[in-house]
Design a protein around this motif. Structure first.
Motif, PDB file in Angstrom:
ATOM      1  N   VAL A  96       0.711  -1.246   0.031  1.00  0.00           N
ATOM      2  CA  VAL A  96      -0.122  -0.050   0.167  1.00  0.00           C
ATOM      3  C   VAL A  96       0.900   1.269  -0.099  1.00  0.00           C
ATOM      4  O   VAL A  96       1.823   1.428   0.862  1.00  0.00           O
ATOM      5  CB  VAL A  96      -0.915   0.156   1.076  1.00  0.00           C
ATOM      6  CG1 VAL A  96      -1.671   1.426   1.421  1.00  0.00           C
ATOM      7  CG2 VAL A  96      -1.861  -1.097   1.245  1.00  0.00           C
ATOM      8  N   LEU A  97       0.774   2.088  -0.939  1.00  0.00           N
ATOM      9  CA  LEU A  97       1.265   3.310  -0.978  1.00  0.00           C
ATOM     10  C   LEU A  97       0.446   4.206  -0.362  1.00  0.00           C
ATOM     11  O   LEU A  97      -0.635   4.827  -0.791  1.00  0.00           O
ATOM     12  CB  LEU A  97       1.526   3.809  -2.433  1.00  0.00           C
ATOM     13  CG  LEU A  97       2.408   5.305  -2.591  1.00  0.00           C
ATOM     14  CD1 LEU A  97       3.559   5.290  -1.784  1.00  0.00           C
ATOM     15  CD2 LEU A  97       2.690   5.414  -4.324  1.00  0.00           C
ATOM     16  N   ALA A  98       0.899   5.126   0.500  1.00  0.00           N
ATOM     17  CA  ALA A  98       0.271   6.040   1.294  1.00  0.00           C
ATOM     18  C   ALA A  98       0.839   7.403   1.691  1.00  0.00           C
ATOM     19  O   ALA A  98       2.265   7.223   1.574  1.00  0.00           O
ATOM     20  CB  ALA A  98      -0.459   5.579   2.557  1.00  0.00           C
ATOM     21  N   GLY A  99       0.391   8.640   1.738  1.00  0.00           N
ATOM     22  CA  GLY A  99       0.954   9.884   2.018  1.00  0.00           C
ATOM     23  C   GLY A  99       0.046  10.884   2.649  1.00  0.00           C
ATOM     24  O   GLY A  99      -1.234  10.720   2.263  1.00  0.00           O
ATOM     25  N   PHE A 100       0.570  11.639   3.257  1.00  0.00           N
ATOM     26  CA  PHE A 100      -0.180  12.934   3.759  1.00  0.00           C
ATOM     27  C   PHE A 100       0.367  14.265   3.178  1.00  0.00           C
ATOM     28  O   PHE A 100       1.438  14.347   2.874  1.00  0.00           O
ATOM     29  CB  PHE A 100       0.074  12.963   5.206  1.00  0.00           C
ATOM     30  CG  PHE A 100      -0.566  14.207   5.789  1.00  0.00           C
ATOM     31  CD1 PHE A 100      -1.895  14.543   5.866  1.00  0.00           C
ATOM     32  CD2 PHE A 100       0.241  15.107   6.539  1.00  0.00           C
ATOM     33  CE1 PHE A 100      -2.467  15.762   6.225  1.00  0.00           C
ATOM     34  CE2 PHE A 100      -0.246  16.458   7.002  1.00  0.00           C
ATOM     35  CZ  PHE A 100      -1.496  16.577   6.884  1.00  0.00           C
ATOM     36  N   SER A 101      -0.525  15.072   2.728  1.00  0.00           N
ATOM     37  CA  SER A 101      -0.195  16.234   1.997  1.00  0.00           C
ATOM     38  C   SER A 101       0.807  16.304   0.897  1.00  0.00           C
ATOM     39  O   SER A 101       0.203  16.024  -0.055  1.00  0.00           O
ATOM     40  CB  SER A 101       0.144  17.353   3.270  1.00  0.00           C
ATOM     41  OG  SER A 101       0.153  18.595   2.978  1.00  0.00           O
ATOM     42  N   GLN A 102       1.898  16.809   1.117  1.00  0.00           N
ATOM     43  CA  GLN A 102       2.700  16.732   0.034  1.00  0.00           C
ATOM     44  C   GLN A 102       3.130  15.334  -0.457  1.00  0.00           C
ATOM     45  O   GLN A 102       3.350  15.031  -1.530  1.00  0.00           O
ATOM     46  CB  GLN A 102       4.249  17.583   0.374  1.00  0.00           C
ATOM     47  CG  GLN A 102       4.931  17.935  -0.997  1.00  0.00           C
ATOM     48  CD  GLN A 102       6.403  18.618  -0.552  1.00  0.00           C
ATOM     49  OE1 GLN A 102       7.013  17.921   0.011  1.00  0.00           O
ATOM     50  NE2 GLN A 102       6.436  19.582  -1.397  1.00  0.00           N
ATOM     51  N   GLY A 103       3.320  14.540   0.619  1.00  0.00           N
ATOM     52  CA  GLY A 103       3.466  13.098   0.541  1.00  0.00           C
ATOM     53  C   GLY A 103       2.367  12.495  -0.438  1.00  0.00           C
ATOM     54  O   GLY A 103       2.405  11.490  -1.063  1.00  0.00           O
TER      55      GLY A 103
END
Length: 205
Positions: A96-103
């Motif tokens: 699973v590829l996850a990120g927050f905001s710029q991520g």
């Protein structure tokens, strides 16, 4: 290249999550702000680390410039290398590829760039980098499960950019679930943590 932080299950892991931090943040902040609120002991986490805490200098909603394209290309190379390393360390596990905001924005750009696709993508407060008029990659893997979240009160990702990302994901035939949280500030809310938990708990190849 700055080394990623590896956390979670060391043996007997059922899945891998690559979790990308936002602008001015660190893997350690993702650990305290997100991982500490999850209960998925059989998931191993890889948290990439941006040089100087920033993946690219521009705001995601600014039109693309030559400098932004160059910085984004370097950031995508960095993320792709961390994902490839995670696959090599944990062969056969769903990722699973996850990120927050710029991520989250960088994770979306990774998917649209046509790079080796994850089994699922979770973009917590994310959008495409640039504007609709820009010449951007749209090589999204069809049927990619994507969870996209946003707010009408976020200073970095306006609701219009959230909606445009949903539009492009729809045109790319993603299996999209989108959720907008009215009044939520620039943070990962409890419902978003619950959603990420559900994705990680249910992921399989």
């Amino acid at each position: 290249m700055a080394e990623a932080l590896h956390l979670g299950a060391k043996a007997g892991a059922r899945a891998v999550c690559v979790l990308v931090h936002g602008r001015g943040q660190s893997p350690e902040e993702m650990q305290s702000h997100i991982l500490a609120r999850l209960a998925v002991p059989d998931v191993t986490f890889v948290l990439p680390r941006a040089p100087d805490g920033t993946w690219y200098a521009a705001k995601a909603v600014d039109p693309l410039t030559t400098d932004t394209r160059a910085a984004l290309a370097l950031a995508l190379d960095h993320l792709a290398a961390d994902i490839a390393a995670a696959r090599a360390l944990h062969p056969g596990l769903p990722l699973v590829l996850a990120g927050f905001s710029q991520g989250a924005c960088l994770s979306l750009e990774y998917a649209f760039a046509g790079l080796p696709a994850p089994e699922a993508l979770v973009a917590l407060t994310g959008c495409r980098v640039g504007v609709l008029a820009d010449d951007r990659r749209r090589a999204l893997a069809p049927d990619l499960p994507v969870w996209l979240t946003g707010s009408d009160n976020d200073p970095w990702i306006p609701v219009e950019a959230f909606a445009e990302a949903a539009l492009e994901l729809g045109r790319g035939r993603a299996r999209l679930r989108a959720a907008l949280y009215p009044g939520r500030g620039h943070e990962v809310s409890d419902p978003e943590i619950a959603m990420l938990h559900e994705v990680l708990d249910g992921i399989h190849r």
